[in-house]
Design a protein around this motif. Structure first.
Motif, PDB file in Angstrom:
ATOM      1  N   ASP A   1       0.833  -1.201   0.000  1.00 17.96           N
ATOM      2  CA  ASP A   1       0.000   0.000   0.000  1.00 17.96           C
ATOM      3  C   ASP A   1       0.867   1.250   0.000  1.00 17.96           C
ATOM      4  N   LYS A   2       2.054   1.140   0.596  1.00 20.02           N
ATOM      5  CA  LYS A   2       2.973   2.286   0.655  1.00 20.02           C
ATOM      6  C   LYS A   2       4.368   1.772   0.949  1.00 20.02           C
ATOM      7  N   LEU A   3       5.365   2.434   0.370  1.00 25.75           N
ATOM      8  CA  LEU A   3       6.750   2.197   0.780  1.00 25.75           C
ATOM      9  C   LEU A   3       7.110   3.178   1.887  1.00 25.75           C
ATOM     10  N   ASN A   4       7.878   2.721   2.834  1.00 25.36           N
ATOM     11  CA  ASN A   4       8.441   3.626   3.846  1.00 25.36           C
ATOM     12  C   ASN A   4       9.951   3.614   3.684  1.00 25.36           C
TER      13      ASN A   4
ATOM     14  N   ARG B   1       4.973  -1.555   3.116  1.00 24.76           N
ATOM     15  CA  ARG B   1       3.941  -1.496   4.150  1.00 24.76           C
ATOM     16  C   ARG B   1       2.582  -1.893   3.584  1.00 24.76           C
TER      17      ARG B   1
ATOM     18  N   TRP C   1       0.855  -0.625  11.058  1.00 27.50           N
ATOM     19  CA  TRP C   1       0.143   0.372  10.260  1.00 27.50           C
ATOM     20  C   TRP C   1      -0.812   1.200  11.121  1.00 27.50           C
ATOM     21  N   PRO C   2      -0.944   2.548  10.923  1.00 21.96           N
ATOM     22  CA  PRO C   2      -0.182   3.393  10.001  1.00 21.96           C
ATOM     23  C   PRO C   2       1.087   3.962  10.644  1.00 21.96           C
ATOM     24  N   GLY C   3       1.480   3.442  11.802  1.00 19.06           N
ATOM     25  CA  GLY C   3       2.696   3.936  12.461  1.00 19.06           C
ATOM     26  C   GLY C   3       3.941   3.439  11.754  1.00 19.06           C
ATOM     27  N   PRO C   4       5.109   3.919  12.202  1.00 21.11           N
ATOM     28  CA  PRO C   4       6.376   3.466  11.603  1.00 21.11           C
ATOM     29  C   PRO C   4       6.755   2.068  12.087  1.00 21.11           C
TER      30      PRO C   4
ATOM     31  N   TRP D   1       9.848   1.321  12.874  1.00 18.21           N
ATOM     32  CA  TRP D   1      10.955   1.471  13.820  1.00 18.21           C
ATOM     33  C   TRP D   1      10.402   1.626  15.237  1.00 18.21           C
TER      34      TRP D   1
END
Lengths: 162, 162
Positions: free
Chosen positions: A85-88, A106, A113-116, A118
């Protein structure tokens, strides 16, 4: 003396924490590409083979240009394999000072999700067979993506926006 | 049609969440540089003025090269003003899909250390005078850093590694 030429640079050595937490996938012109031993997220780490880089602005301009291209290739590989859904993408280094860039696929269904990713809970290791199988798929995909770019580069500079 | 030329691209509009949470500092050749309204961390956000970029690999190669240089400039500005223990750079976008890159000056004494700033508690707004004063210092520092690079570029390509 730092910066007076490649011959003056200390030899590159991967930080022991990165060596412990990852499995090497492939070596690109600038970076070693590592796979995090955490099956919660498809998670690559790119480490420029440059000592003693700590921040992006420590790299020479040509190395920065290579870094962003290798980040893009890693993102393309993860996109092809995982349809995220998204690259971080992140360069943090608060704990491991050696310059390294996370590229993570991600999903809106992943446990952070939607937190990091790390600082989000403990890693879940891959069973050994699964780690090796994923590593092989990643290696093959990097070969394809890097070859594609090489061909496009030879064909000319038009139409590169995707 | 996307990618058939600049005239075919929709006009750039800053995502309303970014507009609400930040104050504009400066416009670089590719990116708008924004200051987060959160006095816990010196925190810049770079937004490439390109629609509809969502991932780094969506950008054209020349834009990617500009992006990494502008990230480096933002890191240098924060380093000169705040002497951080570490810079954190991240492109996440799990909540705001418009491509944007965080460049954050981290201190071992800050409230999120050594974890990431993203998802770490609630923002603490600046008093208005303080926000404006910081914005002016940042703008002046960007001018200096960008001018320095321009001069170095004219003097030749040697000795650029720092």
């Amino acid at each position: 003396m730092v910066g007076s030429g490649p011959e003056a640079m200390p030899p590159f050595a991967l930080h022991p924490t990165l060596a412990r937490d990852t499995r090497e996938v492939v070596r690109l012109p600038l970076c070693r590409v590592l796979l995090m031993r955490d099956r919660r997220f498809p998670w690559l780490i790119l480490v420029p083979e440059r000592e003693p880089a700590r921040e992006i602005h420590d790299l020479a301009p040509a190395d920065r240009a290579a870094l962003i291209e290798e980040i893009a290739r890693a993102g393309e590989v993860l996109t092809r394999l995982f349809r995220p859904d998204k690259l971080n993408v992140g360069a943090l280094g608060n704990i491991v000072p050696q310059l390294h860039v996370h590229v993570v696929a991600r999903s809106a269904n992943d446990p952070a999700w939607p937190g990091p990713v790390w600082g989000s809970g403990a890693a879940v290791p891959y069973p050994e067979g699964e780690l090796e199988e994923l590593r092989e798929r990643l290696t093959a995909e990097f070969q394809q993506v890097v070859e594609n770019k090489g061909r496009k580069g030879q064909q000319g500079r038009k139409g590169q926006k995707r």
